[in-house]
Structures are given as C-alpha cells and as structure tokens.
Motif scaffolding. Structure first.
Motif, PDB file in Angstrom:
ATOM      1  N   ARG A 341       0.853  -1.197   0.000  1.00 15.81           N
ATOM      2  CA  ARG A 341       0.000   0.000   0.000  1.00 15.81           C
ATOM      3  C   ARG A 341       0.892   1.252   0.000  1.00 15.81           C
ATOM      4  NH1 ARG A 341      -3.722   0.144   4.912  1.00 15.81           N
ATOM      5  NH2 ARG A 341      -4.356  -1.844   3.994  1.00 15.81           N
ATOM      6  N   LEU A 342       0.527   2.221  -0.797  1.00 17.97           N
ATOM      7  CA  LEU A 342       1.360   3.413  -0.906  1.00 17.97           C
ATOM      8  C   LEU A 342       1.439   4.170   0.417  1.00 17.97           C
ATOM      9  CD1 LEU A 342       0.224   4.966  -4.337  1.00 17.97           C
ATOM     10  CD2 LEU A 342       2.006   3.260  -3.913  1.00 17.97           C
ATOM     11  N   SER A 343       2.557   4.839   0.602  1.00 19.79           N
ATOM     12  CA  SER A 343       2.674   5.774   1.726  1.00 19.79           C
ATOM     13  C   SER A 343       2.060   7.106   1.273  1.00 19.79           C
ATOM     14  CB  SER A 343       4.150   5.980   2.084  1.00 19.79           C
ATOM     15  OG  SER A 343       4.795   6.615   1.002  1.00 19.79           O
ATOM     16  N   ALA A 344       1.904   8.036   2.206  1.00 20.71           N
ATOM     17  CA  ALA A 344       1.342   9.344   1.842  1.00 20.71           C
ATOM     18  C   ALA A 344       2.213  10.025   0.791  1.00 20.71           C
ATOM     19  CB  ALA A 344       1.232  10.218   3.096  1.00 20.71           C
ATOM     20  N   ASP A 345       3.514   9.914   0.971  1.00 20.52           N
ATOM     21  CA  ASP A 345       4.444  10.535   0.028  1.00 20.52           C
ATOM     22  C   ASP A 345       4.294   9.922  -1.369  1.00 20.52           C
ATOM     23  OD1 ASP A 345       6.444  12.440  -0.305  1.00 20.52           O
ATOM     24  OD2 ASP A 345       7.973  10.878  -0.391  1.00 20.52           O
ATOM     25  N   GLU A 346       4.137   8.621  -1.403  1.00 19.28           N
ATOM     26  CA  GLU A 346       3.999   7.946  -2.702  1.00 19.28           C
ATOM     27  C   GLU A 346       2.680   8.302  -3.382  1.00 19.28           C
ATOM     28  OE1 GLU A 346       6.781   4.037  -1.707  1.00 19.28           O
ATOM     29  OE2 GLU A 346       4.648   4.026  -1.205  1.00 19.28           O
ATOM     30  N   VAL A 347       1.636   8.476  -2.594  1.00 16.65           N
ATOM     31  CA  VAL A 347       0.359   8.904  -3.188  1.00 16.65           C
ATOM     32  C   VAL A 347       0.543  10.273  -3.840  1.00 16.65           C
ATOM     33  CG1 VAL A 347      -2.028   9.583  -2.714  1.00 16.65           C
ATOM     34  CG2 VAL A 347      -1.066   7.574  -1.578  1.00 16.65           C
ATOM     35  N   LEU A 348       1.234  11.161  -3.134  1.00 17.03           N
ATOM     36  CA  LEU A 348       1.433  12.515  -3.668  1.00 17.03           C
ATOM     37  C   LEU A 348       2.277  12.524  -4.942  1.00 17.03           C
ATOM     38  CD1 LEU A 348       1.963  14.367  -0.272  1.00 17.03           C
ATOM     39  CD2 LEU A 348       0.097  14.767  -1.891  1.00 17.03           C
ATOM     40  N   LYS A 349       3.062  11.466  -5.128  1.00 16.18           N
ATOM     41  CA  LYS A 349       3.898  11.388  -6.338  1.00 16.18           C
ATOM     42  C   LYS A 349       3.259  10.546  -7.431  1.00 16.18           C
ATOM     43  CE  LYS A 349       8.276  11.928  -3.913  1.00 16.18           C
ATOM     44  NZ  LYS A 349       9.342  11.172  -3.237  1.00 16.18           N
ATOM     45  N   HIS A 350       2.061  10.065  -7.172  1.00 18.97           N
ATOM     46  CA  HIS A 350       1.416   9.211  -8.174  1.00 18.97           C
ATOM     47  C   HIS A 350       1.059  10.055  -9.411  1.00 18.97           C
ATOM     48  CE1 HIS A 350      -1.646   6.671 -10.094  1.00 18.97           C
ATOM     49  NE2 HIS A 350      -1.058   5.669  -9.480  1.00 18.97           N
ATOM     50  N   PRO A 351       1.232   9.479 -10.608  1.00 21.49           N
ATOM     51  CA  PRO A 351       0.950  10.229 -11.838  1.00 21.49           C
ATOM     52  C   PRO A 351      -0.436  10.870 -11.877  1.00 21.49           C
ATOM     53  CG  PRO A 351       2.017   8.168 -12.378  1.00 21.49           C
ATOM     54  CD  PRO A 351       1.778   8.150 -10.893  1.00 21.49           C
ATOM     55  N   TRP A 352      -1.422  10.215 -11.300  1.00 21.38           N
ATOM     56  CA  TRP A 352      -2.773  10.787 -11.329  1.00 21.38           C
ATOM     57  C   TRP A 352      -2.820  12.107 -10.581  1.00 21.38           C
ATOM     58  CZ3 TRP A 352      -6.792  11.489  -7.588  1.00 21.38           C
ATOM     59  CH2 TRP A 352      -8.040  11.807  -8.140  1.00 21.38           C
ATOM     60  N   ILE A 353      -2.187  12.138  -9.399  1.00 24.05           N
ATOM     61  CA  ILE A 353      -2.137  13.384  -8.620  1.00 24.05           C
ATOM     62  C   ILE A 353      -1.316  14.416  -9.380  1.00 24.05           C
ATOM     63  CG2 ILE A 353      -1.187  14.442  -6.525  1.00 24.05           C
ATOM     64  CD1 ILE A 353      -3.570  12.933  -5.755  1.00 24.05           C
ATOM     65  N   LEU A 354      -0.164  13.975  -9.908  1.00 25.20           N
ATOM     66  CA  LEU A 354       0.718  14.918 -10.595  1.00 25.20           C
ATOM     67  C   LEU A 354       0.018  15.551 -11.796  1.00 25.20           C
ATOM     68  CD1 LEU A 354       4.091  12.946 -10.534  1.00 25.20           C
ATOM     69  CD2 LEU A 354       3.367  14.808  -9.038  1.00 25.20           C
ATOM     70  N   PHE A 355      -0.816  14.786 -12.445  1.00 21.77           N
ATOM     71  CA  PHE A 355      -1.471  15.309 -13.632  1.00 21.77           C
ATOM     72  C   PHE A 355      -2.718  16.119 -13.313  1.00 21.77           C
ATOM     73  CE2 PHE A 355      -4.381  15.183 -17.224  1.00 21.77           C
ATOM     74  CZ  PHE A 355      -3.570  15.736 -18.206  1.00 21.77           C
ATOM     75  N   TYR A 356      -3.573  15.574 -12.475  1.00 20.96           N
ATOM     76  CA  TYR A 356      -4.888  16.197 -12.283  1.00 20.96           C
ATOM     77  C   TYR A 356      -4.919  17.306 -11.236  1.00 20.96           C
ATOM     78  CZ  TYR A 356      -7.256  12.910 -15.330  1.00 20.96           C
ATOM     79  OH  TYR A 356      -7.670  12.211 -16.419  1.00 20.96           O
ATOM     80  N   ALA A 428       5.425  17.430 -16.446  1.00 22.87           N
ATOM     81  CA  ALA A 428       5.663  18.454 -17.465  1.00 22.87           C
ATOM     82  C   ALA A 428       4.340  18.963 -18.018  1.00 22.87           C
ATOM     83  CB  ALA A 428       6.521  17.872 -18.589  1.00 22.87           C
ATOM     84  N   VAL A 429       3.431  18.019 -18.345  1.00 22.33           N
ATOM     85  CA  VAL A 429       2.130  18.408 -18.889  1.00 22.33           C
ATOM     86  C   VAL A 429       1.348  19.197 -17.853  1.00 22.33           C
ATOM     87  CG1 VAL A 429      -0.088  17.550 -19.738  1.00 22.33           C
ATOM     88  CG2 VAL A 429       2.021  16.504 -20.534  1.00 22.33           C
ATOM     89  N   SER A 430       1.414  18.724 -16.601  1.00 25.01           N
ATOM     90  CA  SER A 430       0.614  19.383 -15.570  1.00 25.01           C
ATOM     91  C   SER A 430       1.150  20.778 -15.267  1.00 25.01           C
ATOM     92  CB  SER A 430       0.548  18.543 -14.296  1.00 25.01           C
ATOM     93  OG  SER A 430       1.831  18.441 -13.746  1.00 25.01           O
ATOM     94  N   CYS A 431       2.417  21.014 -15.581  1.00 19.18           N
ATOM     95  CA  CYS A 431       2.984  22.337 -15.317  1.00 19.18           C
ATOM     96  C   CYS A 431       2.756  23.298 -16.485  1.00 19.18           C
ATOM     97  CB  CYS A 431       4.479  22.227 -15.034  1.00 19.18           C
ATOM     98  SG  CYS A 431       4.804  21.469 -13.458  1.00 19.18           S
ATOM     99  N   MET A 432       2.293  22.770 -17.593  1.00 20.19           N
ATOM    100  CA  MET A 432       2.007  23.640 -18.723  1.00 20.19           C
ATOM    101  C   MET A 432       0.752  24.447 -18.415  1.00 20.19           C
ATOM    102  SD  MET A 432       2.632  20.899 -21.728  1.00 20.19           S
ATOM    103  CE  MET A 432       1.393  21.585 -22.773  1.00 20.19           C
ATOM    104  N   ASN A 433       0.712  25.627 -18.925  1.00 22.21           N
ATOM    105  CA  ASN A 433      -0.471  26.451 -18.698  1.00 22.21           C
ATOM    106  C   ASN A 433      -1.556  26.014 -19.680  1.00 22.21           C
ATOM    107  OD1 ASN A 433      -2.082  28.314 -17.652  1.00 22.21           O
ATOM    108  ND2 ASN A 433      -0.966  30.112 -18.402  1.00 22.21           N
ATOM    109  N   ILE A 434      -2.174  24.895 -19.366  1.00 20.58           N
ATOM    110  CA  ILE A 434      -3.116  24.276 -20.296  1.00 20.58           C
ATOM    111  C   ILE A 434      -4.535  24.681 -19.923  1.00 20.58           C
ATOM    112  CG2 ILE A 434      -3.290  22.148 -18.944  1.00 20.58           C
ATOM    113  CD1 ILE A 434      -3.293  20.616 -21.575  1.00 20.58           C
ATOM    114  N   THR A 435      -5.342  24.992 -20.921  1.00 22.93           N
ATOM    115  CA  THR A 435      -6.715  25.403 -20.620  1.00 22.93           C
ATOM    116  C   THR A 435      -7.529  24.186 -20.220  1.00 22.93           C
ATOM    117  OG1 THR A 435      -7.484  25.026 -22.854  1.00 22.93           O
ATOM    118  CG2 THR A 435      -6.629  27.233 -22.351  1.00 22.93           C
ATOM    119  N   GLU A 436      -8.625  24.448 -19.541  1.00 19.89           N
ATOM    120  CA  GLU A 436      -9.479  23.357 -19.087  1.00 19.89           C
ATOM    121  C   GLU A 436     -10.021  22.584 -20.288  1.00 19.89           C
ATOM    122  OE1 GLU A 436      -9.679  22.154 -16.300  1.00 19.89           O
ATOM    123  OE2 GLU A 436     -11.386  20.806 -16.495  1.00 19.89           O
ATOM    124  N   THR A 437     -10.334  23.310 -21.386  1.00 13.52           N
ATOM    125  CA  THR A 437     -10.878  22.642 -22.576  1.00 13.52           C
ATOM    126  C   THR A 437      -9.846  21.659 -23.126  1.00 13.52           C
ATOM    127  OG1 THR A 437     -11.624  24.870 -23.045  1.00 13.52           O
ATOM    128  CG2 THR A 437     -12.162  23.184 -24.675  1.00 13.52           C
TER     129      THR A 437
END
Ligand SMILES: Nc1ncnc2c1ncn2[C@@H]1O[C@H](COP(=O)(O)OP(=O)(O)OP(=O)(O)O)[C@@H](O)[C@H]1O
Length: 465
Positions: A341-356, A428-437
């Motif tokens: 089971r992930l630790s709190a730190d690992e959850v925060l580094k999960h791609p889903w969190i990083l992206f969304y 990288a994608v999540s740090c781009m200034n990407i519009t919601e659309t």
C-alpha cells in the motif's frame, strides 16, 4: 452524559439527489462502531512494537508522547490527573485553567455534534474573532491526548488550530479555529460525483496533511469526510484528533477504532500502522469519484466482511468514466497488503495526482544542472520528479509498495512500465499552462483509445490522461 445517537455515524453514502436538501437520498447503513468505540475510543489500545504485542502494558495514552518533555503518561499510571495533563500543554493554550470560558468568550449556537461532545460557535470578547468550541464531558474521555496531539500538530495550514483549553466541574472546552465551510461530507452530498481534477485536488490537500501527521509521528485513525472541514476559501482542514495516536518508527498499534466504512482491514485483524490512514483516504477517493463507498453492508458484520474480502471490480459500468491512473491509485491505496500500500508521500507522487491536481506553478524551480532529480516546491510539499534510473530504485520509506500490483483488487492496469517517464511527462504536462478545454480533450479523446496495458509510452500517456 452525551447521547450516542446525536450524530450521524457509520456508513453514509450519497446515492441520488441533486442538492443538499431533504430530497437527497443519503444512504446510511445501520452499521456502527458505537458500542465498542465508546469504550475504546480514547485510550484503550494495546501497543505492540515490532510486531510483538505487549499484552502486559495497557497503555491508555502512553503512545501519546508526554508533553513538555516529561514522561507524564507512564504505563501503570492511568489515574494521573487530567488537570495535570491539561496543565502541561503549551502556555498558548493554557489560558483556561483558572478562568471560566465565559469570561473570555461568548458562546453561540451549536454547529456540530459528535459522540463525545458538541461543538458551538464562540467569539473572543477581546478581539471579536470567531472560533469553534468543542465541549467534552469529564470523566469519560482522556481529553489530554486530543489536546496534546492538536498542539503537537499545530501550525500546519491543514490542521485545525487549537487556541485555548478551559475546564469547569463538568466539562473541558477546546477553543479551535473555526472552519466556516462546514464538512466535506456535506459538500459531497451536494456534488455527488467529483471530476477527476476536483477529486485530485481534494486528495492531494488531504494527503499533504496526512503526510505531515505521519512525519510528525501521528496516526489520525478516523480519516473520513465528516472530519475534513472546509475553510471560507475552500481549503481543507483535518479535524477531530480524538482517535489519533502518536507512534514511534516501527511501532504497531492495535485496538478496533474508527468508522466502519473507512476502517482498514488490518485494524480488524488486530495490528496496524499509519497506513490505515491511507486506506481511509482511498475509501474517500472512491466515494469522491464514484459517489458510493467501496465497502458496504447492511450490518456491521457484513460491512467488515466486505472490507476483508470484496475485490473492487474496476471493469464494471461504474468505472467507465474513470481514468486508468485513478483506478491504479485507488487499487494501490486500497490494497490489503500493507507493505505494498502506498505511503502518503507515494500517493502525492502518483501520476494521477501529478497530472490532475493543480500544479504549484508559481514556485516551480528547475535545476539547470543535469542532476538526477528536479524539485518542485509548494508550501509544505516537495514533489520530486523521478528519472527513469531513480524510478528503478525502491521508493524510499516503503517496502517497495509502489511497484507491486494490488493483490486483493482486480484488474488494476500496471503503470510501472515507463512510469518514470510517464511521471516526468505527467509533471511536465501538468505544469504547462493548459486550458481546461484542452485538458478535457486530452483526458477524454474523441476517438476512444483502448484501455489495455501497453509498453508503448504514447499509448500509455493517452490512456493515462
Ligand atoms: N473547528 C471547527 N469548525 C467548524 N465546525 C466544526 C469544527 N470542529 C468541529 N466542527 C463540527 O462539529 C462536528 C463534531 O466535531 P468532532 O468531529 O470534532 O466531534 P467528535 O465528538 O469528536 O466527533 P466524532 O463523533 O466524529 O468522534 C464536526 O463534524 C463539524 O461539523
């Protein structure tokens, strides 16, 4: 004495409805830990170290490190006065030892009720500032632990700050920071299902607080939307440390506590660690994304049986609109194998969190040197972008939990292939200034892409985001 039936307890799940009115169908099962949690809630846990249960030491409050550097809570001395323990808290919250609360505060309407007391609004006579005042009857609960832990954690933006403690013949009064936004539970009743972006932001904020608690040696043990309060700006604060314990590295706990639907399976088995908070947060994430709890039952036994044995069916209709990385994260948080089971730190580094989750754009700093890692800091959080080579290493602070598949849940697509690159690209994608659309277009491409596992990085990214 307080009535045990004052507050909604047990499983509360939203099934239907569109507003937070009486027309909303809120499902409540008839399960409750009321009977024994009243007995065990505050301080009747056996503590085991390194997996060996110390059956001799009934340690009411012992796992809470003594405040003020004194060993005031020793095994075998449970009768030590609460006053002394309360009196040992920081000067900042010691204001009420002699004075009555009414001398310093106006007490207002009741804003919440729990099993162990009620919470009222109050105003400082000196400053006019609004606070929440939790009243706990004397004689039943060792209030000192809740007070000590709140103090220990005080100062973090995601923790309800304790302002002062008062007492009279019948009760203790905990004057706390007021959270005007109410409970996350009530917001969930209004929202029903959250978008992945909304859910990721909530989970990220919650996990940052849980990580802080764990780093500070505190296990909350009752993470649930009733105990997540909202500020006026929509920020989250973790509240109700009545079940929390302080633990040392490697220490394990026992004692059945919590709220049935959110209780981790190892709690029922008898020995557990801080990973129980990750399980509860995983249950919460499931409820945020799907609007239903993952483990339910019409009785306490049925609910526990579900927690112990039901496998999540990620291929069912319910999950159709949920992204693969979200399923992967839920599977990794709700695995019954505590080591993976992930630790709190690992959850925060999960791609889903990083992206969304919203990226901390303003504080992004990228090192120009070709070092293995880049750090992105935001307030209390450091996100490390792992390179492929680093990613092959065992994640720190775990037993390799992040790289194993979930043994107790079904059909979780493995993301470990290329995960270093996916992580880096996600960031990288999540740090781009990407519009919601654009984000929605990326996440929901018009031509459906099959959700099978592929070693093809491009396909993985498309299916991932
Ligand atoms: N700081 C606060 N600001 C605003 N409302 C609060 C605050 N603290 C508590 N409340 C309200 O009071 C309710 C009960 O508080 P809390 O959960 O701390 O009590 P409890 O008796 O320990 O509850 P439980 O039965 O969950 O153990 C919360 O669900 C919330 O609605």
């Amino acid at each position: 004495m307080k009535s045990p039936s004052k507050k909604r307890k047990g499983v509360e799940v939203l099934l239907n409805g569109g507003s937070c009115s009486s027309s909303i169908a809120i499902y409540r099962s008839h399960v409750s830990l009321e009977d024994y949690s009243r007995l065990r809630k505050r301080g009747r846990e056996d503590v085991a170290r390194n997996g060996v249960r110390l059956t001799e030491s009934r340690v009411s409050g012992v796992v809470t490190a003594p405040p003020c550097g004194r060993a005031s809570l020793l095994p075998g001395s449970p009768a030590r006065g609460l006053k002394r323990k309360i009196g040992c808290i920081d000067a900042a919250t010691r204001t009420g030892r002699k004075k009555k609360i009414e001398q310093d505060y106006y007490l207002g309407a009741t804003i919440g009720k729990g099993k162990f007391g009620s919470v009222r609004m109050c105003w400082s006579k000196a400053s006019g500032e609004v606070f929440a005042c939790k009243t706990l009857s004397k004689g039943e609960e060792p209030v000192h632990r809740e007070v000590e832990i709140m103090q220990h954690l005080s100062g973090h933006v995601g923790i309800v700050t304790l302002k002062a403690v008062y007492e009279d013949a019948e009760s203790f009064y905990l004057v706390m920071e007021f959270c005007p936004g109410g409970r996350l539970l009530d917001q969930m009743a209004r929202e029903r299902r959250y978008t992945e972006q909304q859910a990721a932001n909530i989970l990220k904020e919650l996990l940052m607080v849980i990580k802080y608690c764990h780093d500070m040696g505190v296990v909350h043990r009752d993470v649930k939307p009733e105990n997540v309060l909202l500020t006026s700006s929509g920020g989250l604060k973790l509240a109700d440390f009545g079940l929390a314990l302080r633990i040392l590295n490697g220490q394990s706990l026992s004692g059945v506590v919590g709220t049935p639907a959110y209780v981790a399976p190892e709690i029922l088995a008898g020995e557990y660690s801080e990973k129980v908070d990750i399980w509860s947060a995983g249950v919460l994430l499931h409820a945020l994304l799907l609007g239903v709890l993952p483990f339910q039952g019409s009785s306490l036994e049925a609910c526990f049986e579900s927690i112990k044995s039901v496998d999540l069916k990620f291929d069912s209709d319910l999950w159709v609109s949920v992204s693969q990385p979200a399923k992967d994260l839920i599977a990794r948080m709700l695995t019954r194998d505590v080591h993976t089971r992930l630790s709190a730190d690992e959850v925060l580094k999960h791609p889903w969190i990083l992206f969304y989750a919203d990226p901390p754009l303003k504080t992004l700093t990228l090192k120009s040197t070709p070092s293995k890692s880049r750090r992105m800091t935001s307030r209390n959080m450091t996100v490390q972008i792992r390179t492929e080579s680093e990613n092959q290493e065992k994640p720190s602070g775990s037993d390799g939990g992040g790289s194993d598949t979930n043994s107790s849940t079904s059909s979780s697509c493995k993301l470990e292939e290329d995960s270093g690159l996916v992580d880096a690209l996600a960031v990288a994608v999540s740090c781009m200034n990407i519009t919601e659309t654009k984000r929605i277009r990326l996440c929901n491409p018009p031509n459906s892409i099959s959700h099978d596992c592929s070693s093809n990085i491009k396909a993985n990214l498309c299916t991932a985001f």
